[in-house]
Design a protein around this motif. Structure first.
Motif, PDB file in Angstrom:
ATOM      1  N   TYR A 162       2.520  -2.274  10.963  1.00  0.00           N
ATOM      2  CA  TYR A 162       2.855  -2.091   9.437  1.00  0.00           C
ATOM      3  C   TYR A 162       4.119  -2.880   9.152  1.00  0.00           C
ATOM      4  O   TYR A 162       4.216  -3.435   8.251  1.00  0.00           O
ATOM      5  CB  TYR A 162       2.799  -0.749   9.292  1.00  0.00           C
ATOM      6  CG  TYR A 162       1.256  -0.138   8.673  1.00  0.00           C
ATOM      7  CD1 TYR A 162       0.754  -0.518   7.537  1.00  0.00           C
ATOM      8  CD2 TYR A 162       0.687   0.718   9.587  1.00  0.00           C
ATOM      9  CE1 TYR A 162      -0.426   0.051   7.233  1.00  0.00           C
ATOM     10  CE2 TYR A 162      -0.427   1.255   9.198  1.00  0.00           C
ATOM     11  CZ  TYR A 162      -1.165   0.995   8.094  1.00  0.00           C
ATOM     12  OH  TYR A 162      -2.147   1.396   7.549  1.00  0.00           O
ATOM     13  N   LEU A 174       0.556   8.375  13.528  1.00  0.00           N
ATOM     14  CA  LEU A 174       0.061   7.157  13.924  1.00  0.00           C
ATOM     15  C   LEU A 174       0.376   6.647  15.220  1.00  0.00           C
ATOM     16  O   LEU A 174       1.352   7.261  15.892  1.00  0.00           O
ATOM     17  CB  LEU A 174       0.561   6.053  12.741  1.00  0.00           C
ATOM     18  CG  LEU A 174       0.097   6.348  11.410  1.00  0.00           C
ATOM     19  CD1 LEU A 174       0.924   5.161  10.634  1.00  0.00           C
ATOM     20  CD2 LEU A 174      -1.223   5.947  11.133  1.00  0.00           C
ATOM     21  N   ALA A 214       5.691   4.400   2.302  1.00  0.00           N
ATOM     22  CA  ALA A 214       6.175   5.444   3.055  1.00  0.00           C
ATOM     23  C   ALA A 214       6.878   4.803   4.191  1.00  0.00           C
ATOM     24  O   ALA A 214       7.938   5.575   4.594  1.00  0.00           O
ATOM     25  CB  ALA A 214       4.807   6.208   3.278  1.00  0.00           C
ATOM     26  N   ILE A 215       6.388   4.028   5.186  1.00  0.00           N
ATOM     27  CA  ILE A 215       7.105   3.489   6.064  1.00  0.00           C
ATOM     28  C   ILE A 215       8.404   2.872   5.892  1.00  0.00           C
ATOM     29  O   ILE A 215       9.334   3.359   6.327  1.00  0.00           O
ATOM     30  CB  ILE A 215       6.241   2.410   6.895  1.00  0.00           C
ATOM     31  CG1 ILE A 215       4.860   3.344   7.365  1.00  0.00           C
ATOM     32  CG2 ILE A 215       6.888   1.659   7.998  1.00  0.00           C
ATOM     33  CD1 ILE A 215       3.779   2.460   8.070  1.00  0.00           C
ATOM     34  N   THR A 244       0.507   0.716  15.783  1.00  0.00           N
ATOM     35  CA  THR A 244       0.077   0.720  14.311  1.00  0.00           C
ATOM     36  C   THR A 244       1.277   0.474  13.605  1.00  0.00           C
ATOM     37  O   THR A 244       1.090  -0.317  12.438  1.00  0.00           O
ATOM     38  CB  THR A 244      -0.737   1.904  14.120  1.00  0.00           C
ATOM     39  OG1 THR A 244      -1.926   1.915  14.940  1.00  0.00           O
ATOM     40  CG2 THR A 244      -1.261   1.676  12.515  1.00  0.00           C
ATOM     41  N   VAL A 245       2.237   1.371  13.815  1.00  0.00           N
ATOM     42  CA  VAL A 245       3.554   1.254  13.104  1.00  0.00           C
ATOM     43  C   VAL A 245       4.078  -0.009  13.032  1.00  0.00           C
ATOM     44  O   VAL A 245       4.546  -0.832  12.103  1.00  0.00           O
ATOM     45  CB  VAL A 245       4.398   2.170  13.416  1.00  0.00           C
ATOM     46  CG1 VAL A 245       5.596   2.276  12.637  1.00  0.00           C
ATOM     47  CG2 VAL A 245       3.954   3.610  13.159  1.00  0.00           C
ATOM     48  N   ILE A 277       8.563   7.161  13.339  1.00  0.00           N
ATOM     49  CA  ILE A 277       7.787   6.840  12.202  1.00  0.00           C
ATOM     50  C   ILE A 277       6.520   7.135  12.547  1.00  0.00           C
ATOM     51  O   ILE A 277       5.695   7.890  11.808  1.00  0.00           O
ATOM     52  CB  ILE A 277       7.849   5.440  11.652  1.00  0.00           C
ATOM     53  CG1 ILE A 277       9.178   5.192  10.896  1.00  0.00           C
ATOM     54  CG2 ILE A 277       6.758   5.070  10.471  1.00  0.00           C
ATOM     55  CD1 ILE A 277       9.250   3.812  10.469  1.00  0.00           C
ATOM     56  N   MET A 309       4.212  10.099  11.072  1.00  0.00           N
ATOM     57  CA  MET A 309       3.057   9.973  10.244  1.00  0.00           C
ATOM     58  C   MET A 309       1.727   9.959  10.973  1.00  0.00           C
ATOM     59  O   MET A 309       0.714   9.601  10.293  1.00  0.00           O
ATOM     60  CB  MET A 309       2.973   8.325   9.549  1.00  0.00           C
ATOM     61  CG  MET A 309       4.400   8.314   8.786  1.00  0.00           C
ATOM     62  SD  MET A 309       4.334   6.708   7.914  1.00  0.00           S
ATOM     63  CE  MET A 309       2.842   6.791   6.831  1.00  0.00           C
ATOM     64  N   THR A 353       0.990  -1.287   0.127  1.00  0.00           N
ATOM     65  CA  THR A 353      -0.128   0.051   0.001  1.00  0.00           C
ATOM     66  C   THR A 353       0.884   1.288   0.096  1.00  0.00           C
ATOM     67  O   THR A 353       1.876   1.277   0.336  1.00  0.00           O
ATOM     68  CB  THR A 353      -0.906   0.146   1.270  1.00  0.00           C
ATOM     69  OG1 THR A 353      -0.310   0.160   2.475  1.00  0.00           O
ATOM     70  CG2 THR A 353      -1.853  -1.256   1.287  1.00  0.00           C
ATOM     71  N   ALA A 354       0.301   2.322  -0.320  1.00  0.00           N
ATOM     72  CA  ALA A 354       0.892   3.691  -0.423  1.00  0.00           C
ATOM     73  C   ALA A 354       1.824   3.965   1.059  1.00  0.00           C
ATOM     74  O   ALA A 354       2.584   4.281   1.246  1.00  0.00           O
ATOM     75  CB  ALA A 354       0.303   4.780  -0.778  1.00  0.00           C
ATOM     76  N   ARG A 355       0.784   3.565   2.086  1.00  0.00           N
ATOM     77  CA  ARG A 355       1.361   3.644   3.413  1.00  0.00           C
ATOM     78  C   ARG A 355       2.589   2.868   3.695  1.00  0.00           C
ATOM     79  O   ARG A 355       3.593   3.354   4.617  1.00  0.00           O
ATOM     80  CB  ARG A 355       0.201   3.634   4.584  1.00  0.00           C
ATOM     81  CG  ARG A 355       0.698   3.763   5.832  1.00  0.00           C
ATOM     82  CD  ARG A 355      -0.505   4.158   6.752  1.00  0.00           C
ATOM     83  NE  ARG A 355      -0.909   5.339   6.739  1.00  0.00           N
ATOM     84  CZ  ARG A 355      -1.972   5.908   7.118  1.00  0.00           C
ATOM     85  NH1 ARG A 355      -2.749   5.160   8.221  1.00  0.00           N
ATOM     86  NH2 ARG A 355      -2.538   7.145   7.303  1.00  0.00           N
ATOM     87  N   GLU A 356       2.393   1.736   3.325  1.00  0.00           N
ATOM     88  CA  GLU A 356       3.667   0.552   3.425  1.00  0.00           C
ATOM     89  C   GLU A 356       4.817   1.061   2.700  1.00  0.00           C
ATOM     90  O   GLU A 356       5.770   1.092   3.519  1.00  0.00           O
ATOM     91  CB  GLU A 356       3.016  -0.553   2.962  1.00  0.00           C
ATOM     92  CG  GLU A 356       2.197  -1.485   4.116  1.00  0.00           C
ATOM     93  CD  GLU A 356       1.555  -2.520   3.445  1.00  0.00           C
ATOM     94  OE1 GLU A 356       1.127  -3.506   4.295  1.00  0.00           O
ATOM     95  OE2 GLU A 356       1.764  -2.969   2.320  1.00  0.00           O
TER      96      GLU A 356
END
Length: 218
Positions: A192, A184, A164-165, A188-189, A178, A182, A159-162
């Motif tokens: 991910y 978050l 980014a991470i 949650t991080v 992180i 972000m 995903t786009a968020r993954e």
């Protein structure tokens, strides 16, 4: 194993290893301006290892190419004797082989000598805090030199968020950093990151970043 209790509150203390005296002098002066104290110096890996047995530091800053015991061999021997002091390796060579060798040996960071002074200071701060720093190394040579087969492709799309991470992981950011960047929760991080490692079929964050670079995920 080196002596514990290296740092006075708020002051990072480093060991500096380079076979060129002028380079050591320049780095010592630069680090001093940044509030980082060089507490020991060595002209090769053998001397570095001997002096680290008597003096504890927060970070080892070492050239890769040195006569005799080079930077990567020194890291490997530190780890073999149970010394987990973070090591940041410096080099003028933008070679993907060196990055992988450094990671395998147990180095936390790898930085090109033409990095900006503020990047060096940030790299020292990050590895002292427990992060791994891979971002400063050119990614294109890694992609061309280390190609994964189709069987090594990610188990599922990112995903786009993954993505980014993953980019933040490549920059050496911790889960907490992180999460702040972000907006978050840290838990949650962590979830991910676990998903990312599973998709890349690895348990190691450094290997995950290297594989993501090779597969052009980042």
């Amino acid at each position: 194993m080196s002596v514990s209790g290296a740092r006075g509150e708020g002051t990072l203390q480093v060991a500096l290893a380079d076979d060129q005296a002028l380079v050591r002098a320049g780095l010592r002066a630069l680090l001093g301006q940044q509030g980082v104290r060089v507490v020991l110096e060595a002209e090769d890996g053998e001397s570095l290892l001997a002096r680290l047995e008597r003096t504890a530091v927060d970070v080892v800053l070492s050239d890769v190419r040195m006569p005799g015991v080079d930077g990567i061999k020194a890291v490997r021997r530190l780890r073999e004797r149970g010394d987990a002091t973070p090591v940041l390796l410096l080099t003028t060579f933008d070679e993907p082989d060196l990055l992988l060798e450094a990671a395998r040996a147990g180095a936390q960071g790898f930085l090109l000598k033409d990095a900006a002074p503020e990047d060096l200071h940030e790299a020292i701060r990050k590895v002292a805090g427990g992060s791994t720093l891979l971002q400063p190394v050119s990614t294109d040579p890694i992609r061309s030199r280390y190609r994964y087969h189709a069987d090594d492709a990610p188990i599922a799309p990112f995903t786009a968020r993954e993505v980014a991470i993953l980019r933040l992981l490549a920059g050496g950011y911790s889960n907490r950093e992180i999460a702040r960047a972000m907006f978050l929760a840290e838990g949650t991080v962590k979830n991910y990151v676990s998903a990312i490692l599973e998709k890349l079929d690895t348990r190691d964050r450094t290997r995950a970043v290297l594989k993501a670079i090779t597969l052009r995920v980042i």
